[in-house]
Each structure stands twice: as C-alpha cells, then as structure tokens.
Design an enzyme around this catalytic site. Structure first.
Site, PDB file in Angstrom:
ATOM      1  N   ARG A 164      45.836  56.223  13.056  1.00  0.00           N
ATOM      2  CA  ARG A 164      46.947  55.990  14.001  1.00  0.00           C
ATOM      3  C   ARG A 164      47.444  57.303  14.609  1.00  0.00           C
ATOM      4  NH1 ARG A 164      44.872  52.120  12.985  1.00  0.00           N
ATOM      5  NH2 ARG A 164      45.692  50.088  12.375  1.00  0.00           N
ATOM      6  N   SER A 238      52.911  46.510  13.545  1.00  0.00           N
ATOM      7  CA  SER A 238      53.248  47.286  12.339  1.00  0.00           C
ATOM      8  C   SER A 238      54.266  48.359  12.694  1.00  0.00           C
ATOM      9  CB  SER A 238      52.006  47.987  11.788  1.00  0.00           C
ATOM     10  OG  SER A 238      51.006  47.053  11.556  1.00  0.00           O
ATOM     11  N   GLU A 333      55.184  54.097  12.693  1.00  0.00           N
ATOM     12  CA  GLU A 333      54.047  54.089  13.624  1.00  0.00           C
ATOM     13  C   GLU A 333      54.558  53.956  15.062  1.00  0.00           C
ATOM     14  OE1 GLU A 333      50.726  51.384  12.603  1.00  0.00           O
ATOM     15  OE2 GLU A 333      50.683  50.827  14.715  1.00  0.00           O
TER      16      GLU A 333
END
Ligand SMILES: Cc1cc2nc3c(=O)[nH]c(=O)nc-3n(C[C@H](O)[C@H](O)[C@H](O)COP(=O)(O)OP(=O)(O)OC[C@H]3O[C@@H](n4cnc5c(N)ncnc54)[C@H](O)[C@@H]3O)c2cc1C
Length: 337
Positions: A164, A238, A333
């Site tokens: 990520r 997420s 995130e």
C-alpha cells in the site's frame, strides 16, 4: 476549462463527507492539466487531485484548487504472441479498465476487480487484493511535475512499490500528478485462486474450467458480500493497513491469543488489522453517525451525516485501543485532508 467556486465535494468522495472546495475543475486532457500548473492564478495555490475519492477523508475543507481527474482513453501500445502493453488515462474508472482487459482476454488484473476509484490513483498505494498487487503487471506511468508542468516517466522500479505504498506517498508526495498508467498483461493467464475464498466461490458456482471472467466474477461476488457499497453506506474500504510486526512481539501475542492469524513476510509477520479491531470489541460499533462495519471491522463507515472529524476521532480511538490491548500500532491507509 471551467473553474467553479465553493464546490461541495460530497458527491466526489465515497465517505460522502461534506467539504467545500474554494476552486474546483474537471480536467479531460494532459494539456489542460499542464495549463493549470502554468496559470498565474492557480500555480501557487494548494492543489488537491481527486480521482474517485475512494481513499480520502475530508476532515476539513480543502484549500486552493481541487482538480477532478477525468483523463480518459485506453490504448494498445504493443502486442506479441504472449503479452500486450496497454495504457490507460488516469481518469479511467479502474473497474471499467479491468473489465476491458478481461473482455480482450488479457490476464493479470482479474483479482483486482471491483476496487473503486481511478486508474491514475492505483499506483499511489499499489492497490492490491486477493494475492495480487498492481506492481505485478505495472510497466510505467507518466506524471506531470507540479513545479513546472513537465512530463516525466516512472518505471516500476522508480515507483518503489511496497505494501500500500509508492514514492507518490513517500519521497515524491504531492510533487506529481499521474496522467497515464501502462501495464504489461498476458495472453496466457496464470490464475491465482488460492487467496481468500476465490476457489471456494468457484466451486460453489460449479465452475470447473477457469477463465478470466470466472475469476473476476468470483472476486466481485466475494467483495459484494463483505464490503459495504459506498453508494449505500459511505466508506473508503480498509481504513487501516495490516500491521507487520517483529517475531518477538508476534510470539508474545501468540502466547496470549493462540488463534491470532498470521502471514509471514520478508520483513516480519503480517497480522490482519480487522482481526485486531474485532478482538478489541469494535466490530459493528456506532457512535453518532460514524461507525465500524458489522461484517468487516477494517472498514469505517458514515451511516449518513457524519463529518470527517468524527470519523478521524473514531479511528484514533480504535488505534489507541488496539495499542493498549495488543501493543500493535495501526497505521492508516486512507489519505487525510
Ligand atoms: C469499498 C471499497 C473497497 C476498496 N478496496 C480496496 C482494495 O481491495 N485494495 C486497495 O488497494 N484499495 C481499496 N480501496 C481503496 C481505493 O479504492 C483505492 O485506493 C483507489 O486506488 C483509490 O482511487 P481513487 O481514484 O478513488 O483515489 P482518490 O481517493 O481520489 O485519491 C487517493 C489519493 O491519491 C491522490 N490521487 C488521486 N489521483 C491522482 C493522480 N492522478 N495523480 C496524483 N495523485 C492522485 C489523491 O490526491 C489522494 O491523496 C477500496 C475503497 C472502497 C471504498
């Protein structure tokens, strides 16, 4: 280029948060984008690039100019017996691009079906799902340097992709606007069905012969059963990354919580953040209009009318509670404004 003033961005972020942009415009070509960086009025203003707004949380109104990236176009650049090289404009909707590649019989992106957002934002955090990340098929991208409007090419190596993460979230943060992204896909797909419930879903559907479409359909069906649809319930997928912890901490956790799921990585042991949040008692929790999804604790939701600050506060409380219970730090995130 049409510049709007005091634009409400509620429809431009999947959390459905109200935020007002002082200036706003949609850009459809690289040239239009370059014009902004050379425009006397706008070049020195703070600038926020928006794709689908599916990985962003507005905790306040943005400053300066917000640009919604609508650079379209998919083109086949090269082809041989085994591979194709295909380029997409940054504003192409990611799932439309994936469906296009599947329809052409080009393999590599099928496990990434139904991830919201644009193709241009995909390299930002090296989007990933079901055992695949875009770094696996990414060839290069073109990006405009904000400082002077010049066009630059970044190869896979230049992007320094990680979990990520990419240079666009670290050393080159806020320095470039991604204009096109190019992938190298295969005409002889190697199916990756071992991750999550893909194989189980294929079996349940009686699929014995694998195809790109069958795998994509299975991924879509799993995602629809687990994740809230942003059109119905505001969210950004997420909210936290899965933490990677060292062996000593993992052994302490394992002793106390023998059921802790774990995935060994080169740099430590990955623990699902959703498991930690659920064990800390947050799954399905609601505070006002902000909450934690009742089917996947990794997803924070806006039940309607929450503001970004309420969601940020909830996220911080979750981080503090996971730290207190497990000694594990959760990193976000989602990108904050
Ligand atoms: C229901 C749901 C499920 C999701 N599932 C996944 C998943 O499985 N895997 C995964 O990795 N992600 C997932 N996400 C997160 C999100 O879809 C991805 O991060 C996606 O790539 C974001 O694209 P976007 O166009 O919406 O980006 P935005 O939210 O618009 O922008 C994200 C960041 O990138 C910047 N940015 C956007 N476009 C550009 C550009 N062209 N140039 C420079 N900077 C840019 C923005 O300024 C911002 O900082 C999910 C989100 C939702 C809502």
């Amino acid at each position: 280029m049409h510049i709007e003033e005091n634009k409400n961005l509620k429809a431009y972020n999947t959390f459905g948060i109200e935020a007002i942009a002082p200036y706003f415009c949609e850009v459809y070509t690289v040239k239009e984008l370059q014009e902004i960086f050379r425009n006397e009025k706008f070049r020195d203003m703070p600038l926020l690039i928006l794709g689908g707004g599916s990985n962003i949380l507005f905790t306040k109104d943005p400053e300066g100019l917000v640009v919604s990236n609508k650079i379209e176009g998919i083109s086949l650049i090269e082809e041989d017996e085994q591979h194709v090289v295909v380029k997409a404009g940054a504003g192409v909707v990611w799932h439309d691009f994936v469906l296009h590649t599947i329809a052409q019989g080009w393999g590599g992106l099928e496990n990434l079906s139904l991830i919201p957002g644009t193709t241009g934002a995909a390299p930002m955090q090296n989007i990933g799902a079901y055992g695949v990340e875009i770094k696996d098929t990414f060839l290069e991208l073109e990006a405009i340097k904000r400082a002077d409007g010049s066009l630059h090419t970044f190869t896979n190596e230049d992007c320094c992709f990680g979990y990520r993460s990419s240079v666009f979230k670290t050393t080159e943060k806020d320095k470039y606007v991604i204009a096109t992204v190019t992938f190298r896909l295969t005409k002889q797909p190697v199916f990756n069905t071992s991750y999550g419930a893909i194989q189980e879903t294929l079996d349940a559907g009686g699929i014995t012969e694998l195809s790109l479409k069958a795998v994509s359909d299975a991924v879509i069906s799993i995602r629809q059963s687990k994740l809230p649809d942003p059109k119905v319930t505001g969210n950004a997928g997420s909210f936290f990354k899965n933490p990677v912890i060292d062996e000593a901490l993992f052994n302490r956790l394992k002793e106390k919580y023998p059921a802790v799921p774990s995935y060994p990585q080169a740099d430590g042991i990955k623990i699902p953040a959703g498991w930690l949040i659920e064990q800390a008692g947050w799954k399905g929790y609601r505070r006002g209009n902000a909450g934690v999804h009742d089917k996947q604790a990794l997803v924070l939701v806006n039940h309607g009318g929450a503001n970004g600050e309420e969601i940020r506060q909830l996220a911080e409380d979750i981080q503090a509670s996971v730290m207190e219970k497990f000694g594990v730090e959760l990193e976000t995130e989602v990108n904050f404004v």
